[in-house]
Motif scaffolding. Structure first.
Motif, short mmCIF file in Angstrom:
data_model
loop_
_atom_site.label_atom_id
_atom_site.label_comp_id
_atom_site.label_asym_id
_atom_site.label_seq_id
_atom_site.Cartn_x
_atom_site.Cartn_y
_atom_site.Cartn_z
N ARG A 56 -5.32 76.86 67.10
CA ARG A 56 -4.89 77.46 68.47
C ARG A 56 -5.91 77.64 69.54
N LYS A 57 -5.91 76.85 70.50
CA LYS A 57 -6.73 76.65 71.48
C LYS A 57 -6.54 77.87 72.43
N ALA A 58 -7.30 77.90 73.26
CA ALA A 58 -6.87 78.84 74.43
C ALA A 58 -5.73 78.52 75.34
N GLU A 59 -5.77 77.12 75.39
CA GLU A 59 -4.24 76.53 76.07
C GLU A 59 -3.13 76.88 75.28
N ASP A 60 -2.95 77.05 73.96
CA ASP A 60 -1.94 77.27 73.21
C ASP A 60 -1.68 78.80 73.00
N LEU A 61 -2.64 79.48 73.44
CA LEU A 61 -2.38 81.08 73.20
C LEU A 61 -1.90 81.54 74.78
N PHE A 62 -2.56 81.13 75.88
CA PHE A 62 -2.45 81.60 76.96
C PHE A 62 -1.69 80.42 78.17
N GLY A 63 -1.85 79.05 77.73
CA GLY A 63 -1.17 78.21 78.60
C GLY A 63 -2.01 77.92 79.62
N LEU A 64 -1.54 76.83 80.52
CA LEU A 64 -2.41 76.48 81.82
C LEU A 64 -1.40 76.56 82.89
N PRO A 65 -0.96 77.57 83.32
CA PRO A 65 0.30 77.85 84.30
C PRO A 65 -0.02 77.08 85.81
N GLY A 66 0.93 76.38 86.23
CA GLY A 66 0.55 75.90 87.56
C GLY A 66 0.86 76.58 88.54
N ASP A 67 0.58 75.89 89.79
CA ASP A 67 1.07 76.95 90.86
C ASP A 67 2.48 76.43 91.44
N PRO A 68 3.39 77.24 91.56
CA PRO A 68 4.95 76.56 91.85
C PRO A 68 4.66 76.38 93.36
N THR A 69 3.99 76.97 94.12
CA THR A 69 4.07 76.60 95.47
C THR A 69 3.25 75.27 95.75
N ALA A 70 2.30 74.96 94.90
CA ALA A 70 1.56 73.67 95.12
C ALA A 70 2.64 72.41 94.73
N GLN A 71 3.30 72.77 93.54
CA GLN A 71 4.26 71.83 93.03
C GLN A 71 5.49 71.38 93.94
N SER A 72 5.82 72.52 94.64
CA SER A 72 6.89 72.39 95.65
C SER A 72 6.20 71.55 96.83
N ALA A 73 5.16 71.71 97.11
CA ALA A 73 4.50 70.89 98.25
C ALA A 73 4.34 69.49 97.79
N LEU A 74 3.82 69.29 96.73
CA LEU A 74 3.61 68.02 96.07
C LEU A 74 5.04 66.97 96.04
N GLU A 75 6.15 67.66 95.40
CA GLU A 75 7.41 67.08 95.54
C GLU A 75 7.62 66.93 97.10
N ARG A 76 7.65 67.69 98.14
CA ARG A 76 7.96 67.31 99.37
C ARG A 76 7.32 66.15 99.99
N PRO A 115 -7.57 78.74 81.00
CA PRO A 115 -6.30 79.30 80.32
C PRO A 115 -6.03 80.78 80.57
N GLY A 116 -4.58 80.97 80.71
CA GLY A 116 -4.24 82.19 81.09
C GLY A 116 -4.48 82.68 82.59
N PHE A 117 -4.84 81.53 83.50
CA PHE A 117 -4.75 81.91 84.89
C PHE A 117 -4.09 80.74 85.54
N ARG A 118 -3.42 81.00 86.69
CA ARG A 118 -2.88 80.18 87.57
C ARG A 118 -3.97 79.00 88.07
N GLN A 119 -3.47 77.96 87.90
CA GLN A 119 -4.47 76.66 88.38
C GLN A 119 -4.58 76.61 89.94
N TYR A 120 -5.79 76.37 90.44
CA TYR A 120 -6.15 76.48 91.91
C TYR A 120 -6.61 75.03 92.42
N GLY A 121 -6.31 74.75 93.52
CA GLY A 121 -6.48 73.57 93.84
C GLY A 121 -6.67 73.63 95.57
#
Length: 405
Positions: A59-79, A227-233
């Motif tokens: 059970r890695k950190a990613e398994d326990l806490f996930g690597l949540p993306g940034d919804p705002t960044a994802q929307s910008a990428l789709e546009r 893991p457990g924090f929103r990704q930043y870019g």
């Protein structure tokens, strides 16, 4: 806020059904800011050591806490993807004014998209298209500046000869071999908490805080994740002067709830009590059966790290084994072997073995350097081999010859 690092440990002491594997993990709780990044490095070495064991569910950190993306960044990428498609279609129809308007809007969207990007597309394509449009209207110097950014993000990006003119492709070659493209700069990336993975142009370059030297001048894709924090870019602009990027990572609600339990768990580990109810509650909330829980902080001497570890059955909070030690850092790459030995010793002790007494903080004190070559039981293989031996077997089979040195 306390940060934690996860490495995975097997559950070996209790019998399990043949088709089941116990869920286990190791939690290292940094007790000061300076230890946040060190604990992540320890996690990596412990994970490698644990690959020698079987019978547990990693059970890695990613398994326990996930690597949540940034919804705002994802929307910008789709546009941006849609915008590039439309601008490329207009360019192919020779509707250059419309193409330029659309690609400018696309590049603006891409400013907010790096947290969701795993490669240079559609950034590279958009930069190439915009540079070609500038070249067509005679703004050669402006086109060169855009090409510098394109080359910085992806030096090997190829221009489509069916879309772009020979003159423009030749300009790209000229820029790539020019003086400006040979300039280099460095970037230092920091985060709070530290220990986050840093990717530049899609490549992992280390954990925060980290300095990346000799980057080509121009724009680079930066992504930071923990893991457990929103990704930043961000699109990071590198110049011949040193660049520094600092970010405060945003924790998820689940991680905040988990973080609230760490003070109690750290107190139990530090006091070395045989029954850790806080650790047991934490294990239940994470769905774990076993864990090696530890605290790490800067040693009182100011050099190295003080590590306290306890190996627990989280179903009842019982402590199975423990160690307290001072690690001298990783100047000569010794941390990996130290962490491997610690993992093996604690598991062996929990299985009824004995632990070597360390009377000095110096890990080499009173040691010849060969003690663990043949004697260390990595992954429980020695015990497994001993069980398989039968009378009449070759007594030298599986012996390295260094056991008694």
């Amino acid at each position: 806020m306390r940060a934690l690092v996860l490495a995975l440990l097997p559950s070996l002491a209790l019998a399990a059904s043949p088709n089941s594997a116990r869920r286990a993990s190791s939690l290292l709780i940094p007790m000061d800011q300076a230890s946040e990044a060190t604990s992540v490095q320890m996690e990596g070495h412990m994970n490698e050591a644990l690959a020698n064991f079987s019978g547990f569910s990693v059970r890695k950190a990613e398994d326990l806490f996930g690597l949540p993306g940034d919804p705002t960044a994802q929307s910008a990428l789709e546009r941006a993807r849609k915008g590039y498609s439309e601008s490329a279609a207009a360019f192919d129809k020779k509707e250059y004014d419309d193409a330029e308007s659309k690609v400018r809007a696309t590049l603006k969207e891409l400013q907010g998209a790096p947290a969701a990007m795993r490669g240079c597309s559609p950034l590279c394509e958009s930069l190439a298209l915009y540079a070609a449009l500038l070249h067509l209207r005679g703004d050669v110097e402006e086109a060169k500046l855009v090409l510098i950014d394109l080359i910085a993000v992806s030096p090997t990006f190829e221009l489509n000869p069916k879309r772009f003119s020979r003159d423009f492709i030749a300009l790209r070659v000229q820029v790539a071999t020019g003086r400006t493209s040979q300039l280099r700069g460095s970037a230092t990336v920091k985060s709070r908490p530290a220990g986050a993975r840093v990717y530049v142009d899609g490549d992992l370059v280390g954990h925060t805080p980290v300095t990346v030297p000799t980057l080509t001048v121009g724009k680079h894709l930066l992504r930071v994740e923990r893991p457990g924090f929103r990704q930043y870019g961000q699109l990071m602009e590198v110049t011949p002067d040193d660049v520094e990027v600092s970010t405060e990572l945003v924790p998820t609600a689940a991680y905040k709830a988990y973080d609230a339990q760490l003070d109690r768990v750290a107190s139990e580990v530090s006091r070395a009590i045989p029954q850790a109810n806080g650790a047991s509650a934490m294990g239940k909330s994470l769905g774990l059966d076993r864990a090696m829980v530890g605290t790490v902080k800067t040693a009182s001497s100011g050099e190295g790290s003080e590590l306290i570890l306890g190996y627990y059955d989280l179903r009842n909070g019982k402590k199975l084994a423990g160690r307290r030690m001072v690690l001298q850092g990783d100047e000569f790459g010794q941390l990996k072997s130290e962490m491997e030995r610690i993992v093996n010793q604690l598991i062996n002790v929990s299985e009824g073995g004995t632990e070597k007494v360390v009377r000095s903080s110096d890990p080499l004190d009173n040691r010849g350097g060969t003690e663990d070559w043949g004697a260390e039981d990595r992954g429980g293989r020695t015990r497994a081999q001993e069980k398989k031996k039968k009378p009449g077997d070759d007594p030298l089979e599986g012996v390295s010859g260094t056991e008694d040195w």
